[in-house]
Design an enzyme around this catalytic site. Structure first.
Site, PDB file in Angstrom:
ATOM      1  N   TYR A   1      -1.989   5.548  -4.506  1.00 49.54           N
ATOM      2  CA  TYR A   1      -2.995   6.601  -4.397  1.00 49.54           C
ATOM      3  C   TYR A   1      -2.369   7.811  -5.074  1.00 49.54           C
ATOM      4  O   TYR A   1      -1.244   8.192  -4.711  1.00 49.54           O
ATOM      5  CB  TYR A   1      -3.262   6.950  -2.935  1.00 49.54           C
ATOM      6  CG  TYR A   1      -4.125   5.973  -2.177  1.00 49.54           C
ATOM      7  CD1 TYR A   1      -5.358   5.563  -2.677  1.00 49.54           C
ATOM      8  CD2 TYR A   1      -3.723   5.480  -0.936  1.00 49.54           C
ATOM      9  CE1 TYR A   1      -6.163   4.677  -1.963  1.00 49.54           C
ATOM     10  CE2 TYR A   1      -4.510   4.599  -0.217  1.00 49.54           C
ATOM     11  CZ  TYR A   1      -5.730   4.208  -0.737  1.00 49.54           C
ATOM     12  OH  TYR A   1      -6.516   3.339  -0.031  1.00 49.54           O
TER      13      TYR A   1
ATOM     14  N   THR B   1      -5.476   2.656  -7.245  1.00 50.48           N
ATOM     15  CA  THR B   1      -6.769   2.570  -6.545  1.00 50.48           C
ATOM     16  C   THR B   1      -7.628   3.778  -6.910  1.00 50.48           C
ATOM     17  O   THR B   1      -7.201   4.926  -6.781  1.00 50.48           O
ATOM     18  CB  THR B   1      -6.546   2.494  -5.028  1.00 50.48           C
ATOM     19  OG1 THR B   1      -5.804   1.307  -4.752  1.00 50.48           O
ATOM     20  CG2 THR B   1      -7.861   2.430  -4.279  1.00 50.48           C
TER      21      THR B   1
ATOM     22  N   SER C   1       0.816  -1.217   0.000  1.00 51.15           N
ATOM     23  CA  SER C   1       0.000   0.000   0.000  1.00 51.15           C
ATOM     24  C   SER C   1       0.854   1.272   0.000  1.00 51.15           C
ATOM     25  O   SER C   1       1.930   1.301   0.602  1.00 51.15           O
ATOM     26  CB  SER C   1      -0.894  -0.002   1.244  1.00 51.15           C
ATOM     27  OG  SER C   1      -1.460   1.267   1.444  1.00 51.15           O
TER      28      SER C   1
ATOM     29  N   HIS D   1     -13.368  -1.761  -2.010  1.00 48.24           N
ATOM     30  CA  HIS D   1     -12.476  -1.378  -0.911  1.00 48.24           C
ATOM     31  C   HIS D   1     -12.879  -2.086   0.397  1.00 48.24           C
ATOM     32  O   HIS D   1     -12.785  -1.531   1.492  1.00 48.24           O
ATOM     33  CB  HIS D   1     -12.520   0.148  -0.721  1.00 48.24           C
ATOM     34  CG  HIS D   1     -11.183   0.747  -0.369  1.00 48.24           C
ATOM     35  ND1 HIS D   1     -10.370   1.368  -1.275  1.00 48.24           N
ATOM     36  CD2 HIS D   1     -10.513   0.829   0.814  1.00 48.24           C
ATOM     37  CE1 HIS D   1      -9.279   1.813  -0.674  1.00 48.24           C
ATOM     38  NE2 HIS D   1      -9.336   1.490   0.590  1.00 48.24           N
TER      39      HIS D   1
ATOM     40  N   GLY E   1     -12.723  -8.717  -1.606  1.00 49.92           N
ATOM     41  CA  GLY E   1     -13.862  -8.373  -0.754  1.00 49.92           C
ATOM     42  C   GLY E   1     -14.604  -9.608  -0.293  1.00 49.92           C
ATOM     43  O   GLY E   1     -15.307 -10.252  -1.070  1.00 49.92           O
TER      44      GLY E   1
ATOM     45  N   LYS F   1      -7.749  -0.680  -9.590  1.00 46.69           N
ATOM     46  CA  LYS F   1      -8.441  -1.327  -8.454  1.00 46.69           C
ATOM     47  C   LYS F   1      -9.626  -0.486  -8.002  1.00 46.69           C
ATOM     48  O   LYS F   1      -9.455   0.696  -7.675  1.00 46.69           O
ATOM     49  CB  LYS F   1      -7.451  -1.491  -7.297  1.00 46.69           C
ATOM     50  CG  LYS F   1      -8.061  -2.037  -6.008  1.00 46.69           C
ATOM     51  CD  LYS F   1      -6.973  -2.303  -4.982  1.00 46.69           C
ATOM     52  CE  LYS F   1      -7.507  -2.912  -3.704  1.00 46.69           C
ATOM     53  NZ  LYS F   1      -8.151  -1.946  -2.808  1.00 46.69           N
TER      54      LYS F   1
HETATM   55  C1  FNR Z   1      -7.797  -1.579   2.953  1.00 41.86           C
HETATM   56  N1  FNR Z   1      -7.836  -1.472   1.565  1.00 41.86           N
HETATM   57  C2  FNR Z   1      -6.919  -0.674   0.916  1.00 41.86           C
HETATM   58  N2  FNR Z   1      -6.908  -0.600  -0.444  1.00 41.86           N
HETATM   59  C3  FNR Z   1      -5.985   0.145  -1.097  1.00 41.86           C
HETATM   60  O1  FNR Z   1      -6.003   0.183  -2.316  1.00 41.86           O
HETATM   61  N3  FNR Z   1      -5.031   0.830  -0.385  1.00 41.86           N
HETATM   62  C4  FNR Z   1      -4.983   0.814   0.973  1.00 41.86           C
HETATM   63  O2  FNR Z   1      -4.116   1.419   1.581  1.00 41.86           O
HETATM   64  C5  FNR Z   1      -5.967   0.059   1.664  1.00 41.86           C
HETATM   65  N4  FNR Z   1      -5.981   0.013   3.022  1.00 41.86           N
HETATM   66  C6  FNR Z   1      -6.857  -0.804   3.684  1.00 41.86           C
HETATM   67  C7  FNR Z   1      -6.797  -0.912   5.069  1.00 41.86           C
HETATM   68  C8  FNR Z   1      -7.633  -1.797   5.735  1.00 41.86           C
HETATM   69  C9  FNR Z   1      -7.541  -1.915   7.212  1.00 41.86           C
HETATM   70  C10 FNR Z   1      -8.540  -2.604   4.999  1.00 41.86           C
HETATM   71  C11 FNR Z   1      -9.417  -3.598   5.689  1.00 41.86           C
HETATM   72  C12 FNR Z   1      -8.618  -2.477   3.636  1.00 41.86           C
HETATM   73  C13 FNR Z   1      -8.769  -2.299   0.780  1.00 41.86           C
HETATM   74  C14 FNR Z   1      -8.147  -3.658   0.450  1.00 41.86           C
HETATM   75  O3  FNR Z   1      -7.145  -3.531  -0.511  1.00 41.86           O
HETATM   76  C15 FNR Z   1      -9.181  -4.645  -0.119  1.00 41.86           C
HETATM   77  O4  FNR Z   1      -9.873  -4.041  -1.176  1.00 41.86           O
HETATM   78  C16 FNR Z   1     -10.179  -5.139   0.925  1.00 41.86           C
HETATM   79  O5  FNR Z   1      -9.574  -5.294   2.175  1.00 41.86           O
HETATM   80  C17 FNR Z   1     -10.760  -6.476   0.474  1.00 41.86           C
HETATM   81  O6  FNR Z   1     -11.719  -6.915   1.357  1.00 41.86           O
HETATM   82  P1  FNR Z   1     -11.457  -7.988   2.529  1.00 41.86           P
HETATM   83  O7  FNR Z   1     -10.590  -9.088   1.974  1.00 41.86           O
HETATM   84  O8  FNR Z   1     -10.805  -7.244   3.645  1.00 41.86           O
HETATM   85  O9  FNR Z   1     -12.848  -8.434   2.866  1.00 41.86           O
END
Ligand code: FNR
Length: 393
Positions: free
Chosen positions: A162, A188, A128, A283, A318, A259
């Site tokens: 980002y 993203t 990330s 997300h 997700g 994404k």
């Molecule tokens: C995320 N997600 C996320 N996505 C991204 O593109 N950059 C990021 O920094 C983050 N940070 C982030 C923090 C936390 C705590 C969570 C739970 C999620 C989204 C992540 O990439 C992904 O899309 C989801 O977490 C997928 O869902 P599940 O597997 O958590 O159900």
């Protein structure tokens, strides 16, 4: 006998057998503010829950009387998966999603623990922008761990971007990622503004001392303007639009993956723009609440791009918590899934080993699901027409 049975029961009930076991254990060990930050979603958390329920609603109809006995040297089903025009191979179709601040789960090692798990499991870690470890250190640990302990590993690093309000800073992030060996750029696009996460507001969420978004601190100069600008916020550019993709493509030769796509029109537009992959994602239910669940969004997206000449990889994330979830996603056309929270639970419970265990549990479950559905290869999963879309439950 009773004593023995009780001992056995205590032992087995303590064993962490599945992702939900890791979740419950992580809940025990994490401070409430951090557990809430990781686990919750936006508004009423309907999308967060629907991501999980979407997979449960889909039912499988297995094929039978197919020889699924050992077809690989490992004596189990071969589920190696090729991505990005076969330039990338992972041990099964499951990737570590980009999630922020792994040092909140594991203060000592954070992302350095996660990357070891990715190497051990021959998969991709998508790092990330808001990681709590510098991307250069993660890349260094990735190389070191492969060389020292897993010379056969096909693991790779991808970098999640980002786009920041300051485009020069964004460009610098891309250049750093490319320079230190990241193999794809994941842009993203569902985060033009932070979602309404009420739990974090109620908890007055703030970063514990010593943990910060290290990638946004330039050259370790904690007093630079760059560092000051990003200490407390990540100013993401809400003006980002389709026309900016050309700019990104002009400054990097890395494959570009978008994404955060849910609408079929956007999937088609992404292809027009010459990108290499999309991730169907909301997300993890942290942005727009009542957004369609990802597994419900996937079929329309696959239909929309079926006849396009330029073929791209479609990924999904997700709510993936079981091997059968991975199988359903692949059956509906995804090349691979990404998992976010399950890795954080593994990290919180037992660092690198915990994250590795979570991956290995999912791999075993996936292989079992393949066998029980009569699939010997990944291709069989698609051919066998396994998923019933409109069941009566
Ligand atoms: C995320 N997600 C996320 N996505 C991204 O593109 N950059 C990021 O920094 C983050 N940070 C982030 C923090 C936390 C705590 C969570 C739970 C999620 C989204 C992540 O990439 C992904 O899309 C989801 O977490 C997928 O869902 P599940 O597997 O958590 O159900």
């Amino acid at each position: 006998i009773e004593e023995k049975a009780n001992k056995y029961l205590t032992k087995t009930s303590r064993a962490l057998l599945n992702v939900e076991d890791y979740h419950q254990q992580a809940k025990q060990v994490l401070p409430q503010m951090i557990y809430d930050f990781y686990s919750t979603g936006s508004d009423d958390q309907l999308t967060l829950n629907d991501n999980l329920q979407g997979f449960r609603r889909l039912k499988l109809r297995p094929k039978i009387l197919i020889d699924v006995s050992s077809h690989s040297t490992e004596n189990s089903i071969n589920c190696q998966t090729q991505l990005l025009n076969s330039t990338t191979i992972i041990s099964f179709p499951c990737i570590i999603a980009p999630t922020a601040l792994h040092r909140l789960a594991n203060n000592e090692h954070g992302e350095l623990a996660t990357v070891r798990a990715a190497v051990a499991c021959s998969t991709i870690m998508c790092v990330s922008t808001t990681a709590s470890t510098r991307m250069e250190l993660i890349a260094e640990e990735h190389r070191r761990h492969i060389k020292t302990n897993y010379p056969q590993s096909t693991s790779q690093l991808w970098y999640q971007l980002y786009v920041l309000k300051n485009r020069q800073h964004s460009q610098k992030l891309i250049e750093r990622a490319e320079k230190c060996g990241y193999k794809a750029l994941v842009l993203t696009v569902d985060h033009c503004h932070l979602g309404n996460r009420e739990c974090d507001v109620r908890n007055n969420f703030s970063l514990p001392n010593g943990i910060q978004t290290e990638n946004l601190i330039d050259d370790h100069d904690y007093d630079s303007e760059f560092a000051k600008a990003y200490r407390n916020t990540v100013p993401i550019d809400s003006s980002l639009s389709w026309k900016d993709l050309k700019w990104i493509q002009s400054i990097t030769s890395l494959p570009l993956i978008i994404k955060g796509i849910i609408h079929p029109d956007d999937a088609r537009e992404a292809i027009k723009q010459g990108i290499q992959g999309i991730i169907v994602s909301n997300h993890g239910g942290r942005q727009l609440d009542t957004c369609l669940s990802t597994i419900d969004a996937l079929p329309d997206i696959m239909n929309a791009i079926r006849n396009e000449k330029h073929k791209i990889d479609v990924y999904i994330d997700g709510g993936i918590r079981r091997g059968t979830d991975i199988l359903k996603a692949v059956a509906l056309g995804a090349k691979a899934v990404l998992i976010g929270r399950p890795i954080l639970w593994g990290l919180a419970v037992n660092g690198a080993q915990g994250a590795q265990n979570v991956m290995e549990i999912l791999k075993k479950e996936f292989q079992l699901a393949m066998m029980l559905c009569g699939c010997r290869t990944i291709e069989d999963i698609i051919k066998n027409d396994l998923v019933v879309m409109n069941n009566r439950n």
